[in-house]
Every structure is written in C-alpha cells, then in structure tokens.
Motif scaffolding. Sequence first.
Motif, short mmCIF file in Angstrom:
data_model
loop_
_atom_site.label_atom_id
_atom_site.label_comp_id
_atom_site.label_asym_id
_atom_site.label_seq_id
_atom_site.Cartn_x
_atom_site.Cartn_y
_atom_site.Cartn_z
N GLY A 115 -5.66 19.35 30.62
CA GLY A 115 -5.24 20.56 29.92
C GLY A 115 -3.75 20.83 29.96
N THR A 116 -3.07 20.14 30.84
CA THR A 116 -1.61 20.33 30.91
C THR A 116 -0.91 19.36 29.96
N SER A 117 0.37 19.61 29.74
CA SER A 117 1.17 18.74 28.87
C SER A 117 2.16 17.95 29.71
N VAL A 118 2.41 16.77 29.26
CA VAL A 118 3.30 15.86 29.99
C VAL A 118 4.36 15.32 29.04
N LYS A 119 5.60 15.35 29.48
CA LYS A 119 6.68 14.82 28.66
C LYS A 119 7.23 13.55 29.28
N ILE A 120 7.40 12.54 28.44
CA ILE A 120 7.97 11.26 28.87
C ILE A 120 9.28 11.06 28.12
N GLU A 121 10.31 10.72 28.87
CA GLU A 121 11.63 10.54 28.25
C GLU A 121 12.00 9.07 28.15
N CYS A 122 12.67 8.76 27.07
CA CYS A 122 13.15 7.41 26.87
C CYS A 122 14.62 7.51 26.44
N ARG A 123 15.50 7.00 27.27
CA ARG A 123 16.94 7.10 27.00
C ARG A 123 17.56 5.72 26.85
N SER A 124 18.43 5.61 25.88
CA SER A 124 19.20 4.38 25.74
C SER A 124 20.53 4.57 26.46
N LEU A 125 20.84 3.67 27.36
CA LEU A 125 22.07 3.76 28.14
C LEU A 125 23.04 2.69 27.67
N ASP A 126 24.23 3.12 27.35
CA ASP A 126 25.29 2.23 26.89
C ASP A 126 25.03 1.65 25.50
N PHE A 127 24.17 2.27 24.75
CA PHE A 127 24.03 1.88 23.35
C PHE A 127 23.35 3.01 22.59
N GLN A 128 23.48 2.93 21.29
CA GLN A 128 22.84 3.92 20.43
C GLN A 128 21.61 3.30 19.77
N ALA A 129 20.55 4.08 19.78
CA ALA A 129 19.28 3.58 19.25
C ALA A 129 18.89 4.37 18.02
N THR A 130 19.00 3.73 16.87
CA THR A 130 18.59 4.41 15.66
C THR A 130 17.08 4.50 15.56
N THR A 131 16.41 3.53 16.13
CA THR A 131 14.96 3.50 16.06
C THR A 131 14.38 3.30 17.45
N MET A 132 13.37 4.10 17.76
CA MET A 132 12.64 3.92 19.01
C MET A 132 11.16 3.82 18.70
N PHE A 133 10.49 3.01 19.49
CA PHE A 133 9.06 2.79 19.32
C PHE A 133 8.32 3.24 20.58
N TRP A 134 7.15 3.80 20.35
CA TRP A 134 6.31 4.20 21.48
C TRP A 134 5.00 3.41 21.42
N TYR A 135 4.63 2.85 22.58
CA TYR A 135 3.43 2.04 22.67
C TYR A 135 2.53 2.59 23.78
N ARG A 136 1.28 2.17 23.66
CA ARG A 136 0.30 2.53 24.67
C ARG A 136 -0.46 1.27 25.04
#
Lengths: 115, 115
Positions: A16-37
């Motif tokens: 019932g709770t919500s969970v946030k997952i962060e994805c950060r690009s370090l030392d570069f810029q990411a125009t596109t990010m993909f999420w997988y399971r």
Amino acid sequence: GAVVSQHPSRVICKSGTSVKIECRSLDFQATTMFWYRQFPKQSLMLMATSNEGSKATYEQGVEKDKFLINHASLTLSTLTVTSAHPEDSSFYICSAQDRGVGKLLFGSGTQLSVL
Amino acid sequence: AQSVTQLDSQVPVFEEAPVELRCNYSSSVSVYLFWYVQYPNQGLQLLLKYLSGSTLVKGINGFEAEFNKSQTSFHLRKPSVHISDTAEYFCAVSLFGNTGNQFYFGTGTSLTVIP
C-alpha cells in the motif's frame, strides 16, 4: 567517468505504500533513459522509455498509473511504484543513453520487496 | 565479486561474413547468462539466454552462444551477418542469492556490418 547511479539498491516496504527509485547519470547527460524489470530466472522486461522533458512511453501491459516515471532533467529519472503490492516485488534496473557518445550505461539495480 | 567483460568495444565485419562477440565473466556462484541487442534509440531486446541444460543456446536472428564453464565464457556467434545486425550488443550475468537479484552488464560491443 560516466556512470549511472541507481538508488536505493534494496528496499523493503509495506503493501500500500509508494516507493521511489532514482536513476542519475553522473558525468554525462542522458537524453533517454530506460526502465526494466526482472523476475527470477527471467530476462529483463522493458517497462518504459523516458525522454527528458516529455512523457514516458510505456510498453504494452505496463500500468502507467502504477509505475510513474519522471524524467525532469538530463541527469535524473525516477520510477515511483505507487500503492505497492507483493506482486510488484521484483528487481528494477535503469539504463541511460549517453547523449555525447551514444553509449548505453546501466544502473546497479534495485531489489524491491513488498510485504 | 562478479563482473562481465566484453573484450571488444567495436567489431567491424563485412556482410555475410561470420562474427564472434566475446564475453567473459567472473563469479563465485552459479549464474544465468544473457545476450541483449540494442538498436539505435531503442531499449534492449533479448537475443538469447542460458539458464541451464545444453551449453549451446540458439537465439533470435540466427545468433547462438556457447556457455563454457571452464573458461567462464559466453561468446556470441553468427555464421553470416546482415546489414540489419548493425547494433550494440550487451552480455549480462544474473544471479539470484538469498538477498535477491543481482544483474551485471558488460560495457557493450558495437557491431558494424559493412556492405
């Protein structure tokens, strides 16, 4: 060097709770990010593709309202699992496309366990 | 510690020639092995996977890979490549321990098929 930082690496939460997952690009810029399971003993399943500043494109069968993706900047994308249930327990991994060299880099993944 | 090494960052090959993309891994426990392909601006697609059983695994698009436990390798092969095979290829290792999944990617091999 360019790396993808994904946090948290492991999270246990109540149903019932919500969970946030962060994805950060370090030392570069990411125009596109993909999420997988990934489910045990199976390959990765693409959930969604997010482009900076626009709405994410979800794969068929993935609930948009359940898995909220925000890609507000060129260095950060977040996946929020809303009202998590035990069936959402899984391994989530993000990847980011380096805008400069076009290389795909991967986060280290998040193991979500919903009790 | 686990790791995945793709020895070749770039592989140019002429059309209809055979190709081998190399992948070595290190792990102290049993693993599952995967090869993924990424076409420009798209998410990963599963080419093939090894979970158990026969060490020669056949995948989509005519690709195959052989799991060699003694050499800790999982090289990807195709007897005759096409222009459409030009893409980025990732080797990955997954293991399932008591604390959940772990997933490790190689740095990728860029395959360029030359007409």
